[in-house]
Motif scaffolding. Structure first.
Motif, short mmCIF file in Angstrom:
data_model
loop_
_atom_site.label_atom_id
_atom_site.label_comp_id
_atom_site.label_asym_id
_atom_site.label_seq_id
_atom_site.Cartn_x
_atom_site.Cartn_y
_atom_site.Cartn_z
N VAL A 219 -99.80 57.64 -11.20
CA VAL A 219 -98.96 57.66 -9.99
C VAL A 219 -97.50 57.64 -10.43
O VAL A 219 -97.17 57.08 -11.48
N PHE A 220 -96.68 58.28 -9.63
CA PHE A 220 -95.24 58.30 -9.87
C PHE A 220 -94.65 57.08 -9.17
O PHE A 220 -94.92 56.86 -7.99
N THR A 221 -93.87 56.29 -9.87
CA THR A 221 -93.30 55.09 -9.26
C THR A 221 -91.78 55.09 -9.43
O THR A 221 -91.21 55.98 -10.05
N SER A 222 -91.17 54.05 -8.90
CA SER A 222 -89.70 53.98 -8.89
C SER A 222 -89.13 53.44 -10.19
O SER A 222 -87.92 53.41 -10.37
N GLY A 223 -89.98 52.98 -11.11
CA GLY A 223 -89.44 52.43 -12.36
C GLY A 223 -90.49 51.61 -13.07
O GLY A 223 -91.62 51.41 -12.58
N VAL B 243 -100.94 49.17 -21.97
CA VAL B 243 -99.89 49.38 -22.98
C VAL B 243 -98.61 49.77 -22.25
O VAL B 243 -98.56 50.79 -21.55
N ASP B 244 -97.59 48.93 -22.38
CA ASP B 244 -96.31 49.20 -21.75
C ASP B 244 -95.48 50.11 -22.66
O ASP B 244 -94.94 49.67 -23.67
N ALA B 245 -95.44 51.38 -22.27
CA ALA B 245 -94.62 52.35 -23.02
C ALA B 245 -93.44 52.78 -22.15
O ALA B 245 -93.06 53.95 -22.12
N CYS B 246 -92.87 51.80 -21.44
CA CYS B 246 -91.70 52.13 -20.62
C CYS B 246 -90.58 52.70 -21.48
O CYS B 246 -89.83 53.57 -21.06
N THR C 213 -83.76 61.36 -16.99
CA THR C 213 -83.67 61.86 -15.62
C THR C 213 -83.04 60.80 -14.71
O THR C 213 -82.61 59.75 -15.19
N ALA C 214 -82.97 61.13 -13.42
CA ALA C 214 -82.29 60.24 -12.47
C ALA C 214 -83.06 58.93 -12.30
O ALA C 214 -84.29 58.88 -12.47
N LYS C 215 -82.36 57.89 -11.93
CA LYS C 215 -82.97 56.57 -11.73
C LYS C 215 -84.03 56.62 -10.62
O LYS C 215 -83.87 57.34 -9.64
N GLY C 216 -85.07 55.82 -10.84
CA GLY C 216 -86.15 55.75 -9.87
C GLY C 216 -87.33 56.60 -10.31
O GLY C 216 -87.97 57.25 -9.47
N ALA C 217 -87.64 56.60 -11.63
CA ALA C 217 -88.69 57.50 -12.12
C ALA C 217 -89.48 56.86 -13.25
O ALA C 217 -88.95 56.58 -14.33
N SER C 218 -90.77 56.64 -12.99
CA SER C 218 -91.68 56.10 -13.99
C SER C 218 -93.08 56.57 -13.63
O SER C 218 -93.32 57.02 -12.50
N VAL C 219 -94.00 56.50 -14.58
CA VAL C 219 -95.40 56.84 -14.30
C VAL C 219 -96.28 55.67 -14.73
O VAL C 219 -96.07 55.08 -15.80
N LEU C 220 -97.22 55.34 -13.86
CA LEU C 220 -98.30 54.42 -14.24
C LEU C 220 -99.56 55.27 -14.38
O LEU C 220 -99.97 55.93 -13.43
#
Ligand SMILES: *Cc1c(COP(=O)(O)O)cnc(C)c1O
Length: 426
Positions: A90-94, A199-202, A240-247
């Protein structure tokens, strides 16, 4: 609010006026918080974000564009994380939303197996967002000390597993010192005990590129048996722009536990994939656009620059008397401070036998003197640098600035400000 509205150009002028005093991230002064792949990628991200800013990703039936963009972006990230055709995301905000959602899903998964006092086991280096998740969702977070190399200790984690344990956590790389936890060993532990393993690969969007560049050989992702979910931020090393992460989850079956659905109100059937309800399509469009614009070659180039910046800054800092780099950084992050005593504890005198430097006072001088911003960490007291592509050009200037700040600090021994936090405390 003014009584009468102000014309656009004047509003924008006034808005710009607020910026003076802000961290100059485009000039490489920010060692976290903001990332810069150059003006073209940045402006493209801003433009794409603007075009989709009012589209609402809460409902993708109404905006098929957002479903298509999500499929592409999430699919790309899942494959960069070593996923296969079962991997979903899922695409999340961060990173925070990805982590909160993963922990929430783990709690539901545990409940479905009769665990009602869920507990997760994580190293002391795992991001603060896991403690936040524990607090929000009432999951016990058992933090296990890392080794002197700052890596998670799989044996100590194994000893802590009990019947309420639902989730193990590790990082690739961990934020504080930039080392990669032993993912393969913890994966085996998760399999042995039939646990979830996140695994946190932020910070790990760099890792697929480092692998291809031959700069990383360790295993860190879904190719390791036992890894069940991963978080990966795009608003850091995806530039990329703020507000973008994937779980990402290893399978649809595992993702099911995080999805929220209710019809227990007068508004009908409501579902949402993660924490937010209404969500701008802007950050998703920006991520898609930047992926297209940079391509694999762009990410290889940018990641190599960030890695070389880390190496160069590490070498420079190590040559400053009384300064040591913590552990052996593996990606694009490092932490430095006065040498510590081998255990993760008090600072000790440098090789020159002078008293340990107050590294927070060095941070104060770097910020006041040159606008360089490093996060302050403890224990042990250290400054944190996340190097991105922009830092290669300023690596020598930064090392020189640290050298001068250390020298000035030796002169007057001023006490550093210990009140500043990684985030904002109000
Ligand atoms: C940044 C980061 C997070 C939190 O992500 P946000 O985007 O700040 O919410 C979590 N884990 C790691 C390793 C990070 O670097």
């Amino acid at each position: 609010m003014p009584t009468t509205g102000v014309p656009t150009h004047e509003v924008l002028d006034r808005l710009e006026g607020y910026r003076h005093g802000d961290l100059r991230w485009k000039d490489g002064r920010a060692f976290s918080l903001a990332y810069f792949a150059g003006p073209e990628a940045h402006e493209l991200a801003v433009e794409a974000q603007k075009r989709f800013s009012s589209e609402n990703a809460l409902n993708m039936d109404a905006f098929p564009s957002l479903r298509a963009l999500t499929t592409e972006v999430v699919g790309t990230v899942c494959s960069l994380l070593g996923g296969d055709d079962q991997t979903v995301g899922v695409f999340t905000s961060g990173g925070t939303e990805s982590i909160l959602t993963a922990v929430k899903g783990a709690k539901e998964w545990g409940r479905s197996r009769g665990v009602h006092r869920p507990r997760m086991i994580l190293p002391t280096t795992a991001h603060a967002a896991f403690s936040k998740a524990a607090d929000y969702f009432d999951v016990e977070a058992l933090r296990i000390p890392v080794g002197t190399d700052y890596r998670a200790d799989p044996h100590a984690m194994a000893a802590a597993v009990d019947q309420d344990t639902i989730l193990l956590v590790a990082s690739a790389p961990a934020y504080p010192q930039g080392v990669i936890d032993p993912i393969d060993e913890i994966g085996r532990l998760a399999q042995d005990h039939d646990l979830l393993f996140h695994v946190d690969a932020c910070m790990g969007f760099t890792l697929p590129w480092l692998e291809r560049l031959g700069l990383l050989t360790k295993q860190w992702n879904f190719t390791v048996p036992g890894v069940t979910s991963m978080s990966c931020d795009l608003h850091k090393f995806g530039y990329t722009a703020k507000g973008a992460s994937v779980l990402a989850h290893r399978s649809k079956e595992l993702r099911r536990h995080q999805t929220f659905i209710t019809s227990d109100w007068l508004g009908g059937l409501y579902g949402s994939a993660a924490l937010l309800g209404t969500r701008s399509g802007g950050s998703l469009a920006a991520a898609w656009a930047v992926f297209q614009h940079l391509g694999e070659e762009g990410y290889l180039r940018l990641t190599e620059r960030a890695f070389r910046a880390r190496e160069r800054i590490q070498a420079g800092l190590t040559s400053i008397d009384g300064i040591a780099v913590r552990g052996a950084p593996e990606a694009t992050i490092l932490a430095f401070g006065a040498p510590s005593d081998g255990a993760i504890g008090a600072a000790v005198a440098g090789p020159d036998r002078q008293p340990p430097i107050d590294i927070y006072a060095v941070a104060d001088r770097l910020w006041a003197g040159g606008g360089w911003y490093c996060d302050r960490q403890t224990p042990p007291d250290s400054l944190h640098c996340t190097m991105n592509a922009v830092h290669l050009d300023v690596a020598d200037d930064f090392v020189a600035a640290v050298g001068s700040a250390v020298a000035a600090q030796r002169e007057d021994g001023r006490a550093g400000d210990r009140t500043r936090a990684y985030g904002t405390v109000e």
